[in-house]
Design a protein around this motif. Structure first.
Motif, PDB file in Angstrom:
ATOM      1  N   ASP A  94       0.832  -1.208   0.000  1.00  0.00           N
ATOM      2  CA  ASP A  94       0.000   0.000   0.000  1.00  0.00           C
ATOM      3  C   ASP A  94       0.862   1.251   0.000  1.00  0.00           C
ATOM      4  O   ASP A  94       2.011   1.232   0.434  1.00  0.00           O
ATOM      5  CB  ASP A  94      -0.892   0.036   1.251  1.00  0.00           C
ATOM      6  CG  ASP A  94      -2.082  -0.890   1.126  1.00  0.00           C
ATOM      7  OD1 ASP A  94      -2.237  -1.516   0.058  1.00  0.00           O
ATOM      8  OD2 ASP A  94      -2.854  -1.001   2.100  1.00  0.00           O
ATOM      9  N   ASP A  96       0.348   3.976   1.751  1.00  0.00           N
ATOM     10  CA  ASP A  96       0.132   4.869   2.887  1.00  0.00           C
ATOM     11  C   ASP A  96       1.039   4.598   4.072  1.00  0.00           C
ATOM     12  O   ASP A  96       0.923   5.232   5.113  1.00  0.00           O
ATOM     13  CB  ASP A  96      -1.329   4.790   3.332  1.00  0.00           C
ATOM     14  CG  ASP A  96      -1.740   3.374   3.662  1.00  0.00           C
ATOM     15  OD1 ASP A  96      -0.863   2.483   3.660  1.00  0.00           O
ATOM     16  OD2 ASP A  96      -2.928   3.148   3.925  1.00  0.00           O
ATOM     17  N   GLN A  98       1.168   1.928   5.916  1.00  0.00           N
ATOM     18  CA  GLN A  98       0.646   1.026   6.953  1.00  0.00           C
ATOM     19  C   GLN A  98       1.314  -0.344   6.900  1.00  0.00           C
ATOM     20  O   GLN A  98       1.299  -1.079   7.871  1.00  0.00           O
ATOM     21  CB  GLN A  98      -0.871   0.876   6.797  1.00  0.00           C
ATOM     22  CG  GLN A  98      -1.610   2.139   7.166  1.00  0.00           C
ATOM     23  CD  GLN A  98      -3.104   1.884   7.245  1.00  0.00           C
ATOM     24  OE1 GLN A  98      -3.772   1.791   6.224  1.00  0.00           O
ATOM     25  NE2 GLN A  98      -3.613   1.759   8.446  1.00  0.00           N
ATOM     26  N   TYR A 197       0.276  -3.838  11.573  1.00  0.00           N
ATOM     27  CA  TYR A 197      -0.326  -2.900  10.636  1.00  0.00           C
ATOM     28  C   TYR A 197      -0.250  -1.508  11.244  1.00  0.00           C
ATOM     29  O   TYR A 197      -0.907  -1.219  12.229  1.00  0.00           O
ATOM     30  CB  TYR A 197      -1.779  -3.323  10.444  1.00  0.00           C
ATOM     31  CG  TYR A 197      -2.428  -2.826   9.181  1.00  0.00           C
ATOM     32  CD1 TYR A 197      -1.924  -3.180   7.936  1.00  0.00           C
ATOM     33  CD2 TYR A 197      -3.568  -2.041   9.237  1.00  0.00           C
ATOM     34  CE1 TYR A 197      -2.536  -2.753   6.775  1.00  0.00           C
ATOM     35  CE2 TYR A 197      -4.194  -1.619   8.081  1.00  0.00           C
ATOM     36  CZ  TYR A 197      -3.670  -1.981   6.854  1.00  0.00           C
ATOM     37  OH  TYR A 197      -4.297  -1.557   5.720  1.00  0.00           O
ATOM     38  N   ARG A 200      -1.590   5.231   9.075  1.00  0.00           N
ATOM     39  CA  ARG A 200      -1.359   5.976   7.834  1.00  0.00           C
ATOM     40  C   ARG A 200      -0.394   7.132   8.078  1.00  0.00           C
ATOM     41  O   ARG A 200      -0.469   7.775   9.102  1.00  0.00           O
ATOM     42  CB  ARG A 200      -2.673   6.588   7.379  1.00  0.00           C
ATOM     43  CG  ARG A 200      -3.473   5.699   6.558  1.00  0.00           C
ATOM     44  CD  ARG A 200      -4.676   6.418   5.987  1.00  0.00           C
ATOM     45  NE  ARG A 200      -4.985   5.702   4.775  1.00  0.00           N
ATOM     46  CZ  ARG A 200      -4.583   6.059   3.575  1.00  0.00           C
ATOM     47  NH1 ARG A 200      -3.924   7.167   3.421  1.00  0.00           N
ATOM     48  NH2 ARG A 200      -4.865   5.324   2.542  1.00  0.00           N
TER      49      ARG A 200
HETATM   50 MG    MG Z   1      -4.317   1.934   4.422  1.00  0.00          MG
END
Ligand code: MG
Ligand code: UDP
Length: 324
Positions: A94, A96, A98, A197, A200
């Motif tokens: 991803d 962002d 994360q 995780y 952001r």
């Molecule tokens: Mg995300």
């Protein structure tokens, strides 16, 4: 030398993406003993993301921009990126922050050791809503209950797939797709890596409840036909139960003269059952309709996405597209 392709779907990531790339991802890629390419799939961003990634691609030939003509969703963006990739292994991550790029060496190592799909499993969440956690738990429970047993709860799109997996994946044509579900279904040698995780870097997650709900429905329908079966079974149960009840009422009321004093009238019974059955029919029809709508989408045979060639950069058949 072997090449690693990195595929990143980007959608409205103007605030954090450059930082993510230069501070978190690029240092990890530079450390690798492989060539690398980075495919940024701009999924119809409505902010300045496209200009930002184009600027990055113009300065660095490792970076390729595949621009969609509109928003097609992350699942399709991943698919397009994987189709564009030329690497011996393809990493999806991803945009962002994360999914921590720090773990990339570990992913690569597992791949070098023979893992054909190396899957990041989200262990703990940092600050994640209760509903999100519950929703994701429920999702995997239901998938498992429906007989889709290939998916480990918490598996994410943070993964590496080998070229052999990508070649097979590229042959799949369905539209209502969920990338990780399809990959899990494909088999191959899987290895799991747990990770936390993170939060952001910037911006807001674009997956709201509605989008996630649709994704869940898509995966149930494309991966399993159990919803159809369940209503078959419920239907059979209701029919048998109503038959038995009907016989009971007939004997109790009309043959034995209502010894228990239940005072059934034929009309009540009929009314109750008709309502009940109509409800059931409606539900089962709705489910059938869902399947039909999926068949419809597949049968139309439309392309999965439309590339905006003018706004894309450094793609593998850009030359071809320009001539055409
Ligand atoms: Mg995300
Ligand atoms: N994304 C995308 N298209 C969309 C929504 C999201 O390409 O329609 C990208 C987004 O830029 C990010 C990744 O998919 O790189 C995950 O999105 P998000 O962070 O919103 O989802 P979550 O972290 O909740 O899974």
């Amino acid at each position: 030398m072997k090449t690693i392709s990195v595929v990143i779907p980007v959608y409205n990531e103007e605030k954090g993406f450059k930082k993510f790339y230069t501070e978190m991802l690029e240092p990890e890629l530079k450390k690798l003993k492989y060539n690398y390419e980075v495919i940024l799939v701009n999924d119809g961003s409505r902010d300045k993301t496209l200009e930002i990634v184009q600027g990055m691609a113009d300065k660095d030939s490792h970076i390729k921009v595949l621009a969609f003509s509109r928003n097609f969703g992350k699942e399709v963006a991943l698919t397009a990126g994987i189709r564009e990739a030329i690497g011996d292994a393809i990493l999806t991550i991803d945009a962002d922050g994360q999914q921590p790029p720090k773990l990339i060496p570990e992913f690569i190592e597992k791949w070098e050791q023979g893992g054909e799909i190396v899957i990041g499993v989200r262990g703990k969440y940092e600050k994640h809503g209760f509903i999100a956690k519950l929703g994701s738990k429920l999702f995997y429970k239901m998938l498992n209950g429906m007989g889709v047993k290939d998916t480990v709860p918490g598996s994410t799109d943070f993964r590496i797939i080998d070229r052999c997996v990508a070649d097979e994946y590229n042959k799949l044509t369905e539209h209502g797709r969920i990338t990780r579900g399809l990959m899990d279904w494909m088999g191959f040698k899987k290895v799991y890596i747990d990770y936390i995780y993170g939060n952001r870097l910037a911006g807001k997650p674009s997956y709201n409840f509605g989008k996630l709900f649709n994704l869940a429905i898509d995966s149930f329908i494309s991966l399993s036909s159990t919803p159809l079966m369940i209503f078959g079974w419920i239907g059979a149960f209701i029919t048998i139960a109503s038959f038995i009840l009907g016989v009971f009422v007939g004997i109790e009321e009309f043959i034995m003269g209502d010894p228990i004093g239940l005072k059934w009238t034929g009309t009540t019974c009929v009314a109750i059952f008709i309502t009940f059955l109509v409800g059931l029919l409606l539900i089962s029809q709705a489910i059938t309709a869902l399947y039909i709508s999926h068949i419809h989408a597949e049968a139309q045979g439309r392309p999965l996405y439309i590339i905006d060639h003018k706004n894309s950069r450094n793609l593998k058949d850009e030359g071809k597209a320009k001539k055409a």
